[in-house]
Motif scaffolding. Sequence first.
Motif, mmCIF file in Angstrom:
data_model
loop_
_atom_site.group_PDB
_atom_site.id
_atom_site.type_symbol
_atom_site.label_atom_id
_atom_site.label_comp_id
_atom_site.label_asym_id
_atom_site.label_seq_id
_atom_site.Cartn_x
_atom_site.Cartn_y
_atom_site.Cartn_z
ATOM 1 N N ALA A 125 0.830 -1.207 0.000
ATOM 2 C CA ALA A 125 0.000 0.000 0.000
ATOM 3 C C ALA A 125 0.863 1.255 0.000
ATOM 4 C CB ALA A 125 -0.921 -0.002 1.216
ATOM 5 N N TRP A 128 2.089 1.766 -3.503
ATOM 6 C CA TRP A 128 0.996 2.306 -4.318
ATOM 7 C C TRP A 128 0.849 3.811 -4.080
ATOM 8 C CZ3 TRP A 128 -3.641 4.798 -3.235
ATOM 9 C CH2 TRP A 128 -4.538 4.903 -4.305
ATOM 10 N N ALA A 163 -2.178 5.274 1.408
ATOM 11 C CA ALA A 163 -1.932 3.857 1.712
ATOM 12 C C ALA A 163 -3.125 3.263 2.457
ATOM 13 C CB ALA A 163 -0.651 3.702 2.536
ATOM 14 N N ALA A 166 -6.066 2.752 0.047
ATOM 15 C CA ALA A 166 -5.902 1.603 -0.854
ATOM 16 C C ALA A 166 -6.268 0.300 -0.161
ATOM 17 C CB ALA A 166 -4.460 1.544 -1.364
ATOM 18 N N ILE A 167 -5.809 0.138 1.074
ATOM 19 C CA ILE A 167 -6.100 -1.092 1.823
ATOM 20 C C ILE A 167 -7.599 -1.237 2.058
ATOM 21 C CG2 ILE A 167 -5.745 -2.295 4.029
ATOM 22 C CD1 ILE A 167 -2.970 -0.928 4.125
ATOM 23 N N LEU A 328 -1.822 -6.092 -3.794
ATOM 24 C CA LEU A 328 -2.538 -5.870 -2.539
ATOM 25 C C LEU A 328 -3.686 -6.859 -2.385
ATOM 26 C CD1 LEU A 328 -2.306 -3.982 -0.160
ATOM 27 C CD2 LEU A 328 -3.819 -2.369 -1.307
#
Length: 476
Positions: A125, A128, A163, A166-167, A328
Amino acid sequence: MKKLIKRLFLKQNPRVYEEKDAQLTPSLRTRDLIGLGTGMVVGTAIFTLPGIVAAEHTGPAVPLAFIVAAIGAGLSALAYAETSSVLPFAGSAFSWMNVLFGEFFGWIAGWALLAEYFISVAFVASGWSAYMQGFLGSFGINLPHALTGGFDPHTGSYIDILAAFAILIVGILISRGVHQVSRIENIIVSVKLLVILMFIVVGATAIHPQNYVPFLPAHQPGTTFGGWQGILAGTAQIFIAYVGFDAIAANTAETINPQKTMPRGLIGTLLLGTGFFIAVSLVLVGMFKYSRYANNAEPAAWALRQSGHYITANLLSVVAIVGIFSALIAILLASSRLIYAFGRDGLLPKSLGQIDDKHVPNHALWMITFLAMILGSVFPFTFLATLVSAGTLVAFIFVSLGIYALRPREGVDLPEAQFKMPLYPVLPAISAIFSAVIFWGLNTDAKILMVGWFVIGLLIYFIYRIRHSIINKETH
């Protein structure tokens, strides 16, 4: 004391796992496993690590570090292939060690994997986020500096908000079911590999041969840069890429015909991933002097921009932004299955071992999602990259040694393996030693923190989990 020792070596009956994992729906085929594995192996690491490893450890010789890592990972992949074909259970090394060596060793292997997964999710993450920030920055859009990185008062960053975002998005996606996720994963990986090929072709036109000289810089005393010391240190850091093997194996219970499918998925991922790593790293260090990639979490796109290939750079950034999601997906999917396996065995709260009406262990999924959001938004990218390899290597050592307990039971109380690790009994030992040597090459912080993690795990096991495990009643 004798009673305690006997309890630690008490082995789980594999039929217990067969019955409990029957709630999970087998839907993954060879192409899906290669998609998941390649999504992880050719994921954040290929877009981020070659530049950092070249600057900090190897110089232009970064492909050698990938080759050494591939040899070690390949040996472990052979052990994973045999074990997963005989013991097709969720939780990979955790479940396997429970059956082969006993619950205590299963807990140790699983606890190492838990560290690996927590940090891997956060690391992916964070990578990313770095690419997203670079992409937005190319359009003049910049987030407040305090929200752009892990906690570091010296630089003024406190939290990596992208981050965490994204998760959360990937957690929502996985909660909808494995079959839909695997289809999305396959599409993303296919597009990502095409764009990586584009980077290799376009980047090759901007190579300056002098950047390869000297290919293997001399070792600088007192550091981990240069010489074979640098190669070993780079290999240890690069090993994060090969966590994809365990991410594949963690989904064994949801695989169609795992006896044949798992070995194909593991070995296919190794060959495909290693080839791309070597090609990308060779092009990258040829485009610019390795020292210019220091602390750069998006080296490939940066190198293209600096070479004037703005369209290709932005296309690479877009694909990296989407493609890193595939990594991910793979690692969050695998980590939720490990947490589920802990709950299934009573080593974590039993609610984590429950399956919902979509055949997804959502309690486990959301627990690791929220914890990883905290970890990924607080810790810096390079710190996470250093730590994650430790858990991977410990798991690889366990699985390699597990072949010695597995092979005598095949065809007796366990199924006969349709794929067997060659050169038994020599190769499993070489595999374990190889991983141990790479582990020793980790920096001191990683080894100290891993020891601390194991101390916490042992305290949890002996104070609470040993009394709540289901193994006593299930094995009698």
